[in-house]
Design an enzyme around this catalytic site. Structure first.
Site, PDB file in Angstrom:
ATOM      1  N   SER A   1       0.818  -1.218   0.000  1.00 12.25           N
ATOM      2  CA  SER A   1       0.000   0.000   0.000  1.00 12.25           C
ATOM      3  C   SER A   1       0.847   1.263   0.000  1.00 12.25           C
ATOM      4  O   SER A   1       0.302   2.362  -0.013  1.00 12.25           O
ATOM      5  CB  SER A   1      -0.919  -0.003   1.226  1.00 12.25           C
ATOM      6  OG  SER A   1      -0.172  -0.202   2.408  1.00 12.25           O
TER       7      SER A   1
ATOM      8  N   HIS B   1      -2.804  -2.970  -5.721  1.00 11.69           N
ATOM      9  CA  HIS B   1      -3.215  -2.627  -4.361  1.00 11.69           C
ATOM     10  C   HIS B   1      -4.727  -2.784  -4.202  1.00 11.69           C
ATOM     11  O   HIS B   1      -5.506  -1.924  -4.613  1.00 11.69           O
ATOM     12  CB  HIS B   1      -2.788  -1.188  -4.033  1.00 11.69           C
ATOM     13  CG  HIS B   1      -3.178  -0.749  -2.660  1.00 11.69           C
ATOM     14  ND1 HIS B   1      -3.476   0.565  -2.357  1.00 11.69           N
ATOM     15  CD2 HIS B   1      -3.333  -1.445  -1.495  1.00 11.69           C
ATOM     16  CE1 HIS B   1      -3.796   0.653  -1.079  1.00 11.69           C
ATOM     17  NE2 HIS B   1      -3.722  -0.552  -0.541  1.00 11.69           N
TER      18      HIS B   1
ATOM     19  N   GLU C   1      -5.976  -0.340  -7.067  1.00 13.70           N
ATOM     20  CA  GLU C   1      -4.988   0.584  -7.639  1.00 13.70           C
ATOM     21  C   GLU C   1      -3.924  -0.235  -8.362  1.00 13.70           C
ATOM     22  O   GLU C   1      -3.368  -1.178  -7.794  1.00 13.70           O
ATOM     23  CB  GLU C   1      -4.293   1.378  -6.531  1.00 13.70           C
ATOM     24  CG  GLU C   1      -5.071   2.528  -5.977  1.00 13.70           C
ATOM     25  CD  GLU C   1      -4.258   3.310  -4.957  1.00 13.70           C
ATOM     26  OE1 GLU C   1      -4.179   4.542  -5.086  1.00 13.70           O
ATOM     27  OE2 GLU C   1      -3.701   2.698  -4.021  1.00 13.70           O
TER      28      GLU C   1
ATOM     29  N   ASN D   1      -3.533   5.975  -0.222  1.00 15.03           N
ATOM     30  CA  ASN D   1      -2.899   6.205   1.076  1.00 15.03           C
ATOM     31  C   ASN D   1      -2.141   7.510   1.153  1.00 15.03           C
ATOM     32  O   ASN D   1      -1.873   8.008   2.254  1.00 15.03           O
ATOM     33  CB  ASN D   1      -2.003   5.024   1.437  1.00 15.03           C
ATOM     34  CG  ASN D   1      -2.825   3.839   1.907  1.00 15.03           C
ATOM     35  OD1 ASN D   1      -3.859   4.011   2.547  1.00 15.03           O
ATOM     36  ND2 ASN D   1      -2.395   2.638   1.568  1.00 15.03           N
TER      37      ASN D   1
END
Length: 292
Positions: free
Chosen positions: A125, A146, A158, A196
């Site tokens: 991540s 991800h 992602e 993130n």
């Protein structure tokens, strides 16, 4: 199904935690792939398979799948306790903890074990895909994939190509994600990627607000839920993600970007030091007695 996705007939997931189990379940159920879970801990494998079956039983109860489909999914799943014991695979997703050295070691081992055409995806991540890929024998076959937690529920994946990732690797990964019923976005290989880079500083700031006594944890969460229409407050979300995971990502952002705004909250570090990791440990910012 596109020709790129059709090339993937078997998938291996390294790591049988909640994320890994979710990824494997969706691959077996939605993409009809043969899936092998690899984890060095037999206890974790058993726990993961029990969790997978619990999810399937829940889906049968709610009418989302039949008992026959549940049996078919379970029949497509196998396990192994080491990379040396794994079956061959067309596609591998690594879902171990956020530790760059561990991931690089795994990718070096996997690239020696698997066919030249196999694609190696990391579910990291926040860690650089380019850095992980540099440890592999064929870095052009490495990419970031991800998934969001919980994987069976969250629609997004992602996709993050590293500097070395080939177009064929990217095309196959996108096609597989779509075959698994996911919507994809693509990010540059920068710390935190999209999700993130935005989410973790928000959670970290909520912890700083709690640390400084600006408001109670309940009032912080309620304000963000009802005031900004988020389905979950930032502190509850942090507990769900895992405070150790939040800390690891903030440390990557702080170290790689060098900006003080990414410095992890002192309170976050204290919770992790105490072993209060959130839902999975039974205690975090909130208490979860049923999980202990």
């Amino acid at each position: 199904m596109t020709s790129a996705a059709a090339n993937v007939k078997s998938l291996c997931v390294v790591g049988a935690g909640q994320m890994g189990i979710g990824i494997g379940l969706v691959a077996a159920r939605s993409a009809n792939l043969n899936v092998q879970f690899i984890d060095s801990s037999p206890a974790q494998l058993a726990k993961g398979l029990a969790f997978l079956d619990k999810l399937l039983v829940k889906d049968v109860t709610k009418g989302r799948c039949t008992e026959e489909e549940r049996t078919d999914v379970k029949a497509r799943i196998t396990t192994a306790s080491s990379i040396a014991a794994m079956s061959t695979a067309d596609f591998v997703v690594e879902a171990v903890s956020e530790n760059a050295d561990l991931k690089r070691k795994l990718f070096a081992e996997l690239s020696e074990r698997l066919p030249e055409t196999a694609i190696l995806a990391t579910n990291t991540s926040s860690i650089s895909i380019t850095k992980i890929a540099s440890a592999a024998k064929r870095p052009e076959n490495v990419i970031g994939m991800h998934f969001m937690n919980p994987v069976p529920v969250m629609k997004l994946v992602e996709i993050i190509p590293g500097l070395q990732s080939s177009k064929a690797t990217l095309d196959t990964t996108l096609a597989l994600a779509h075959r698994m019923g996911k919507t994809t976005t693509m990010s540059q290989d920068v710390p935190g990627f999209i999700a993130n880079r935005l989410l973790m500083p928000y959670i970290n700031e909520a912890l700083i607000a709690l640390q400084e006594g600006i408001a109670t944890k309940e009032d912080i969460d309620t304000t963000m839920k009802l005031g900004t229409n988020n389905p979950m407050g930032p502190l509850t979300l942090a507990d769900f993600i895992g405070l150790d995971t939040c800390l690891a990502i903030m440390q990557v952002l702080h170290r790689e970007l060098g900006d003080s705004k990414y410095r992890p909250a002192v309170l976050l570090q204290k919770y992790v030091d105490a072993g209060w990791l959130g839902v999975k440990s039974g205690k975090g910012i909130y208490d979860y007695p049923s999980k202990k």
